[in-house]
Scaffold this motif. Structure first.
Motif, PDB file in Angstrom:
ATOM      1  N   VAL A  42       0.854  -1.193   0.000  1.00  0.00           N
ATOM      2  CA  VAL A  42       0.000   0.000   0.000  1.00  0.00           C
ATOM      3  C   VAL A  42       0.887   1.240   0.000  1.00  0.00           C
ATOM      4  O   VAL A  42       1.858   1.314   0.760  1.00  0.00           O
ATOM      5  N   ARG A  43       0.562   2.194  -0.857  1.00  0.00           N
ATOM      6  CA  ARG A  43       1.253   3.483  -0.883  1.00  0.00           C
ATOM      7  C   ARG A  43       0.250   4.580  -0.538  1.00  0.00           C
ATOM      8  O   ARG A  43      -0.937   4.466  -0.842  1.00  0.00           O
ATOM      9  N   ALA A  44       0.743   5.641   0.099  1.00  0.00           N
ATOM     10  CA  ALA A  44      -0.145   6.744   0.464  1.00  0.00           C
ATOM     11  C   ALA A  44       0.677   8.006   0.710  1.00  0.00           C
ATOM     12  O   ALA A  44       1.905   7.956   0.856  1.00  0.00           O
ATOM     13  N   THR A  64       5.492  10.799   1.569  1.00  0.00           N
ATOM     14  CA  THR A  64       4.814   9.586   1.128  1.00  0.00           C
ATOM     15  C   THR A  64       5.241   8.415   2.004  1.00  0.00           C
ATOM     16  O   THR A  64       6.312   8.434   2.619  1.00  0.00           O
ATOM     17  N   PHE A 169      -8.035   0.894   4.347  1.00  0.00           N
ATOM     18  CA  PHE A 169      -6.688   0.977   4.905  1.00  0.00           C
ATOM     19  C   PHE A 169      -6.706   1.869   6.149  1.00  0.00           C
ATOM     20  O   PHE A 169      -7.758   2.319   6.579  1.00  0.00           O
ATOM     21  N   ASP A 171      -6.426   5.256   7.835  1.00  0.00           N
ATOM     22  CA  ASP A 171      -6.585   6.639   7.403  1.00  0.00           C
ATOM     23  C   ASP A 171      -5.985   7.640   8.386  1.00  0.00           C
ATOM     24  O   ASP A 171      -5.528   8.712   7.988  1.00  0.00           O
ATOM     25  N   PHE A 187      -3.429   9.915   6.598  1.00  0.00           N
ATOM     26  CA  PHE A 187      -3.041   9.276   5.349  1.00  0.00           C
ATOM     27  C   PHE A 187      -4.095   9.554   4.282  1.00  0.00           C
ATOM     28  O   PHE A 187      -5.292   9.584   4.577  1.00  0.00           O
ATOM     29  N   HIS A 190      -4.480   6.676  -0.984  1.00  0.00           N
ATOM     30  CA  HIS A 190      -3.987   5.300  -0.923  1.00  0.00           C
ATOM     31  C   HIS A 190      -4.050   4.641  -2.300  1.00  0.00           C
ATOM     32  O   HIS A 190      -4.973   4.879  -3.071  1.00  0.00           O
ATOM     33  N   THR A 191      -3.068   3.817  -2.577  1.00  0.00           N
ATOM     34  CA  THR A 191      -3.084   3.020  -3.801  1.00  0.00           C
ATOM     35  C   THR A 191      -2.336   1.715  -3.584  1.00  0.00           C
ATOM     36  O   THR A 191      -1.396   1.666  -2.776  1.00  0.00           O
ATOM     37  N   THR A 192      -2.759   0.686  -4.277  1.00  0.00           N
ATOM     38  CA  THR A 192      -2.078  -0.601  -4.212  1.00  0.00           C
ATOM     39  C   THR A 192      -1.197  -0.821  -5.439  1.00  0.00           C
ATOM     40  O   THR A 192      -0.675  -1.920  -5.643  1.00  0.00           O
TER      41      THR A 192
END
Length: 209
Positions: A42-44, A64, A169, A171, A187, A190-192
């Motif tokens: 997971v990126r955020a 990030t 995810f 937050d 956060f 979010h992206t996977t």
């Protein structure tokens, strides 16, 4: 005798109520962490606000964050300074353009606190329950929240309570610390994707091997 039996009955009802509540709470916690542990990467974006009551001041940083279930958490701070913070189950590494430092997680109280984020974001229920009491937990597929208090004397010296909430995810995390200090991390975005780590991210994690 009647009063004694009544007292016993009330006590038994209280125990049954407590046990039922604890079971429901544990079920809620399990649902939360099952959901969090389902995604390997997971990126955020994040914004952290650190409030120091003694100075009546709040310090803000942003950047990030990458969570990799296999590797750990990579914080890439963009403001107020540029730095990378790599957290794994064994090490905490901080790297800037000019400096590099690392500590063993089990040799520093702050290293132990850093793993809190790793445990939360990976949905590591067993590790969290070992170190924290679950005060409350509520779960639905679209919204969840959990409040934790530290069990160990080490964590009790550092902070009072941890509140986390999210949807799919994490937050938001709020750490209430001693002396009325607090750390709030929000956060977003979010992206996977991408599902594989980039070469630059992999190189940073290798610093903590």
């Amino acid at each position: 005798m009647r009063k004694f039996l009544l007292s016993c009955a009330c006590a038994a009802m209280a125990c049954m109520t407590f046990s039922t509540a604890s079971f429901a709470q544990n079920t809620q916690v399990s649902q939360i962490f099952t959901q969090l542990s389902a995604t390997p990467i997971v990126r955020a974006h994040f914004q952290q606000q650190k409030s120091l009551a003694s100075l009546n001041k709040t310090f803000v940083s942003n950047g990030t964050v990458l969570f990799s279930k296999q590797n750990g958490v990579l914080w890439q701070i963009q403001n107020p300074v540029q730095a990378s913070l790599i957290v794994t189950p064994k090490k905490l590494v901080q790297k800037t353009q000019r400096t590099f430092s690392q500590i063993e997680i089990d040799k520093s109280p702050y290293g132990s606190v850093a793993t809190l984020f790793l445990q939360l974001m990976s949905g590591n229920e067993a590790a969290l329950v070992k170190n924290f009491n679950v005060v409350s937990a509520n779960y639905s597929p679209t919204q969840w929240n959990v409040t934790l208090t530290p069990k160990s004397s080490l964590f009790k010296k550092l902070f009072v309570r941890v509140d986390a909430q999210g949807q799919r995810f994490v937050d938001r995390i709020v750490i209430t610390e001693k002396a009325n200090n607090a750390t709030r991390i929000q956060f977003s975005q979010h992206t996977t994707q991408p599902v594989q780590m980039m070469a630059s991210e992999d190189a940073l994690f290798k610093l903590a091997k």
